[in-house]
Motif scaffolding. Sequence first.
Motif, PDB file in Angstrom:
ATOM      1  N   VAL A 185      -4.416  -3.680  -4.477  1.00 48.93           N
ATOM      2  CA  VAL A 185      -3.641  -2.830  -3.565  1.00 48.93           C
ATOM      3  C   VAL A 185      -3.881  -1.359  -3.878  1.00 48.93           C
ATOM      4  CG1 VAL A 185      -1.315  -2.137  -2.889  1.00 48.93           C
ATOM      5  CG2 VAL A 185      -1.865  -4.562  -3.113  1.00 48.93           C
ATOM      6  N   ARG A 186      -3.826  -1.012  -5.171  1.00 48.98           N
ATOM      7  CA  ARG A 186      -4.058   0.384  -5.567  1.00 48.98           C
ATOM      8  C   ARG A 186      -5.448   0.843  -5.142  1.00 48.98           C
ATOM      9  NH1 ARG A 186      -1.896  -1.519 -10.406  1.00 48.98           N
ATOM     10  NH2 ARG A 186      -3.913  -1.319 -11.478  1.00 48.98           N
ATOM     11  N   ASP A 187      -6.436  -0.018  -5.338  1.00 57.77           N
ATOM     12  CA  ASP A 187      -7.805   0.332  -4.963  1.00 57.77           C
ATOM     13  C   ASP A 187      -7.907   0.582  -3.463  1.00 57.77           C
ATOM     14  OD1 ASP A 187     -10.723   0.542  -5.487  1.00 57.77           O
ATOM     15  OD2 ASP A 187     -10.793  -1.276  -4.271  1.00 57.77           O
ATOM     16  N   LYS A 223     -10.482 -30.561   0.864  1.00 59.79           N
ATOM     17  CA  LYS A 223     -11.000 -31.929   0.819  1.00 59.79           C
ATOM     18  C   LYS A 223     -11.455 -32.399   2.194  1.00 59.79           C
ATOM     19  CE  LYS A 223      -9.745 -36.623  -0.628  1.00 59.79           C
ATOM     20  NZ  LYS A 223      -8.685 -37.496  -1.212  1.00 59.79           N
ATOM     21  N   GLU A 224     -10.758 -31.940   3.234  1.00 52.53           N
ATOM     22  CA  GLU A 224     -11.043 -32.423   4.573  1.00 52.53           C
ATOM     23  C   GLU A 224     -12.009 -31.533   5.349  1.00 52.53           C
ATOM     24  OE1 GLU A 224      -7.241 -33.253   6.414  1.00 52.53           O
ATOM     25  OE2 GLU A 224      -6.557 -34.347   4.632  1.00 52.53           O
ATOM     26  N   GLY A 225     -12.534 -30.488   4.678  1.00 57.61           N
ATOM     27  CA  GLY A 225     -13.652 -29.763   5.271  1.00 57.61           C
ATOM     28  C   GLY A 225     -13.379 -28.413   5.887  1.00 57.61           C
ATOM     29  N   PHE A 226     -12.171 -27.888   5.751  1.00 57.15           N
ATOM     30  CA  PHE A 226     -11.922 -26.553   6.298  1.00 57.15           C
ATOM     31  C   PHE A 226     -12.647 -25.510   5.457  1.00 57.15           C
ATOM     32  CE2 PHE A 226      -9.477 -22.572   6.437  1.00 57.15           C
ATOM     33  CZ  PHE A 226      -9.528 -22.317   7.800  1.00 57.15           C
ATOM     34  N   GLU A 227     -13.296 -24.558   6.120  1.00 52.97           N
ATOM     35  CA  GLU A 227     -14.032 -23.498   5.429  1.00 52.97           C
ATOM     36  C   GLU A 227     -13.331 -22.155   5.627  1.00 52.97           C
ATOM     37  OE1 GLU A 227     -18.099 -23.480   6.613  1.00 52.97           O
ATOM     38  OE2 GLU A 227     -18.461 -25.556   5.969  1.00 52.97           O
ATOM     39  N   PHE A 228     -12.997 -21.519   4.521  1.00 55.60           N
ATOM     40  CA  PHE A 228     -12.317 -20.226   4.575  1.00 55.60           C
ATOM     41  C   PHE A 228     -13.311 -19.104   4.842  1.00 55.60           C
ATOM     42  CE2 PHE A 228      -9.334 -22.866   2.373  1.00 55.60           C
ATOM     43  CZ  PHE A 228      -8.084 -22.370   2.720  1.00 55.60           C
ATOM     44  N   GLN A 229     -12.923 -18.180   5.687  1.00 59.21           N
ATOM     45  CA  GLN A 229     -13.755 -17.011   5.950  1.00 59.21           C
ATOM     46  C   GLN A 229     -13.429 -15.881   4.967  1.00 59.21           C
ATOM     47  OE1 GLN A 229     -14.688 -16.193  10.038  1.00 59.21           O
ATOM     48  NE2 GLN A 229     -14.621 -13.980   9.720  1.00 59.21           N
ATOM     49  N   ASP A 230     -12.168 -15.827   4.525  1.00 56.97           N
ATOM     50  CA  ASP A 230     -11.727 -14.808   3.566  1.00 56.97           C
ATOM     51  C   ASP A 230     -11.132 -15.505   2.338  1.00 56.97           C
ATOM     52  OD1 ASP A 230     -12.316 -12.656   5.352  1.00 56.97           O
ATOM     53  OD2 ASP A 230     -10.442 -13.055   6.406  1.00 56.97           O
ATOM     54  N   PRO A 231     -11.964 -16.130   1.511  1.00 53.53           N
ATOM     55  CA  PRO A 231     -11.430 -16.864   0.362  1.00 53.53           C
ATOM     56  C   PRO A 231     -10.957 -15.960  -0.773  1.00 53.53           C
ATOM     57  CG  PRO A 231     -13.806 -16.951   0.334  1.00 53.53           C
ATOM     58  CD  PRO A 231     -13.420 -16.280   1.622  1.00 53.53           C
ATOM     59  N   GLU A 232     -11.387 -14.688  -0.763  1.00 57.07           N
ATOM     60  CA  GLU A 232     -11.006 -13.753  -1.820  1.00 57.07           C
ATOM     61  C   GLU A 232     -10.486 -12.453  -1.217  1.00 57.07           C
ATOM     62  OE1 GLU A 232     -14.177 -13.260  -4.571  1.00 57.07           O
ATOM     63  OE2 GLU A 232     -14.421 -15.407  -4.931  1.00 57.07           O
ATOM     64  N   LEU A 233      -9.937 -11.598  -2.060  1.00 59.88           N
ATOM     65  CA  LEU A 233      -9.334 -10.351  -1.596  1.00 59.88           C
ATOM     66  C   LEU A 233     -10.354  -9.238  -1.341  1.00 59.88           C
ATOM     67  CD1 LEU A 233      -6.202 -10.252  -3.920  1.00 59.88           C
ATOM     68  CD2 LEU A 233      -6.180 -10.509  -1.439  1.00 59.88           C
ATOM     69  N   LYS A 234     -11.638  -9.558  -1.403  1.00 58.02           N
ATOM     70  CA  LYS A 234     -12.671  -8.543  -1.220  1.00 58.02           C
ATOM     71  C   LYS A 234     -12.617  -7.903   0.172  1.00 58.02           C
ATOM     72  CE  LYS A 234     -15.882 -10.575  -4.530  1.00 58.02           C
ATOM     73  NZ  LYS A 234     -17.210 -11.216  -4.733  1.00 58.02           N
ATOM     74  N   LYS A 235     -11.963  -8.575   1.097  1.00 58.45           N
ATOM     75  CA  LYS A 235     -11.811  -8.015   2.445  1.00 58.45           C
ATOM     76  C   LYS A 235     -11.077  -6.680   2.394  1.00 58.45           C
ATOM     77  CE  LYS A 235      -9.772  -9.101   6.962  1.00 58.45           C
ATOM     78  NZ  LYS A 235      -9.143 -10.153   7.798  1.00 58.45           N
ATOM     79  N   TRP A 236     -10.176  -6.541   1.414  1.00 58.97           N
ATOM     80  CA  TRP A 236      -9.367  -5.331   1.327  1.00 58.97           C
ATOM     81  C   TRP A 236      -9.760  -4.421   0.171  1.00 58.97           C
ATOM     82  CZ3 TRP A 236      -7.150 -10.123   2.386  1.00 58.97           C
ATOM     83  CH2 TRP A 236      -6.588 -10.272   3.655  1.00 58.97           C
ATOM     84  N   SER A 237     -10.376  -4.985  -0.867  1.00 58.36           N
ATOM     85  CA  SER A 237     -10.677  -4.188  -2.052  1.00 58.36           C
ATOM     86  C   SER A 237     -11.982  -4.634  -2.698  1.00 58.36           C
ATOM     87  CB  SER A 237      -9.538  -4.313  -3.084  1.00 58.36           C
ATOM     88  OG  SER A 237      -9.914  -3.789  -4.333  1.00 58.36           O
ATOM     89  N   GLN A 242       0.828  -1.205   0.000  1.00 59.58           N
ATOM     90  CA  GLN A 242       0.000   0.000   0.000  1.00 59.58           C
ATOM     91  C   GLN A 242       0.865   1.259   0.000  1.00 59.58           C
ATOM     92  OE1 GLN A 242      -2.630  -0.678   3.417  1.00 59.58           O
ATOM     93  NE2 GLN A 242      -4.358  -0.564   2.010  1.00 59.58           N
ATOM     94  N   ARG A 243       1.934   1.229   0.755  1.00 59.87           N
ATOM     95  CA  ARG A 243       2.833   2.388   0.806  1.00 59.87           C
ATOM     96  C   ARG A 243       3.443   2.651  -0.568  1.00 59.87           C
ATOM     97  NH1 ARG A 243       5.729   1.158   5.154  1.00 59.87           N
ATOM     98  NH2 ARG A 243       7.561   0.298   4.137  1.00 59.87           N
ATOM     99  N   LEU A 244       3.836   1.576  -1.261  1.00 52.49           N
ATOM    100  CA  LEU A 244       4.371   1.739  -2.618  1.00 52.49           C
ATOM    101  C   LEU A 244       3.313   2.329  -3.545  1.00 52.49           C
ATOM    102  CD1 LEU A 244       6.369  -1.592  -3.065  1.00 52.49           C
ATOM    103  CD2 LEU A 244       7.315   0.689  -2.739  1.00 52.49           C
ATOM    104  N   ALA A 245       2.063   1.856  -3.391  1.00 48.53           N
ATOM    105  CA  ALA A 245       0.983   2.354  -4.238  1.00 48.53           C
ATOM    106  C   ALA A 245       0.747   3.840  -4.007  1.00 48.53           C
ATOM    107  CB  ALA A 245      -0.293   1.557  -3.971  1.00 48.53           C
ATOM    108  N   GLY A 267       2.872   6.001  -5.923  1.00 47.60           N
ATOM    109  CA  GLY A 267       2.708   5.909  -7.373  1.00 47.60           C
ATOM    110  C   GLY A 267       3.396   4.709  -7.987  1.00 47.60           C
ATOM    111  N   LEU A 268       3.844   3.764  -7.145  1.00 48.66           N
ATOM    112  CA  LEU A 268       4.602   2.602  -7.623  1.00 48.66           C
ATOM    113  C   LEU A 268       3.806   1.307  -7.490  1.00 48.66           C
ATOM    114  CD1 LEU A 268       8.022   3.535  -5.968  1.00 48.66           C
ATOM    115  CD2 LEU A 268       7.276   3.997  -8.319  1.00 48.66           C
ATOM    116  N   GLY A 269       2.505   1.410  -7.643  1.00 48.39           N
ATOM    117  CA  GLY A 269       1.652   0.248  -7.423  1.00 48.39           C
ATOM    118  C   GLY A 269       1.249  -0.502  -8.669  1.00 48.39           C
ATOM    119  N   GLY A 270       2.052  -0.414  -9.726  1.00 43.55           N
ATOM    120  CA  GLY A 270       1.751  -1.158 -10.947  1.00 43.55           C
ATOM    121  C   GLY A 270       2.212  -2.600 -10.867  1.00 43.55           C
ATOM    122  N   ARG A 271       1.980  -3.339 -11.941  1.00 41.66           N
ATOM    123  CA  ARG A 271       2.396  -4.741 -11.963  1.00 41.66           C
ATOM    124  C   ARG A 271       3.913  -4.838 -11.821  1.00 41.66           C
ATOM    125  NH1 ARG A 271       1.859  -3.503 -17.424  1.00 41.66           N
ATOM    126  NH2 ARG A 271       3.695  -4.044 -18.676  1.00 41.66           N
TER     127      ARG A 271
END
Length: 237
Positions: A176-178, A220-234, A116-119, A122-126
Motif C-alpha cells: 500500500v505504501r509503495d 482444483k477445478e480449473g479456475f485460472e486467476f488473472q491477478d494472483p498477486e498484488l503486483k497489479k498495484w505495487s 492508500q489514504r492512510l498511507a 503517514g499511517l501506513g505501517g503494520r
Amino acid sequence: VNLAGRSVNCRYNGVNRRAVHDSRVVTTQLLAEAVAACKNPPKVWINSSTATIYRHAEDRPQGDFDGEVGTGFSVGIAQAWEKAFFDNENNRVRKVAIRSAMVLGDEPETVWTVLQRLARLGLGGRMGNGIQMVSWISDLDFARAVEWLAENVAATGTYNVSSPNPVSNARLMCCVRDSAGRPFGLPATKWMLVLGAFFMRTETELVLKSRWVIPTRLLKEGFEFQDPELKKWSSKC
C-alpha cells in the motif's frame, strides 16, 4: 447473483448488528421464497457469503475442505447467511455460496483506496504485530470467479473466492505504501487501532483478525486467476 449486505465497516452496536444481519439473512430468505414460487426458476443461484466464517488462523491456511469455522458475531452472521441459503432445498436450482475474501479495487472508499489514504497521511505501517494474514481478491478476479461458477454446471455448495496468495498485514501495508508513494508509515499498536476505530466508527476485527483463506476448490477445478498477486498495484509485491 445475490451480493446484498450492509457494509461491516461500522460499529457493532445494536442497530448496526441488526442491519448487518437482516440485509444478508432476511434478503436471502425472501429470495428463497421468490425462487420457490417460480414456475420456471433460475438454473443457478449464486449467493454471497464471507471468508470471515473461518477462525482466526496464524498456524495454517483454511481451505474449502479443511477450514475450521470460528466464533463471534461475524462468524454467526456468516453461518446464519448460509443456513438461510441452503435450508430451502430446490432440486431445480443449482446453489453456490461464495465465501469471498476482501475485494481489492480502485473504486473510491473501498479497502485499497482507504488504506492508500492512510498511507499518504503517514499511517501506513503494520497494524498490530503485522503477522495476521490477509486474504484478498482483485475486483476483476472476483467478477471472473462469479461468472465461472455460474457457467460451470458441476459447481455447487460453498467456494472460497480469494487469491491463492494471501499476505501478512505487514506485507500488505508495504504494498500500500509503495502504491501511494510513501516509503515509510507509522505502525499502529492494538490500543491505537482501538482508539482509531472508535473515531472512524468501525471495528478492529476488520484489520486484526487473521483471515488465512485459500481457494482450494477453484484451483482444483480449473479456475485460472488473472491477478494472483498484488503486483497489479505495487511493483514490490
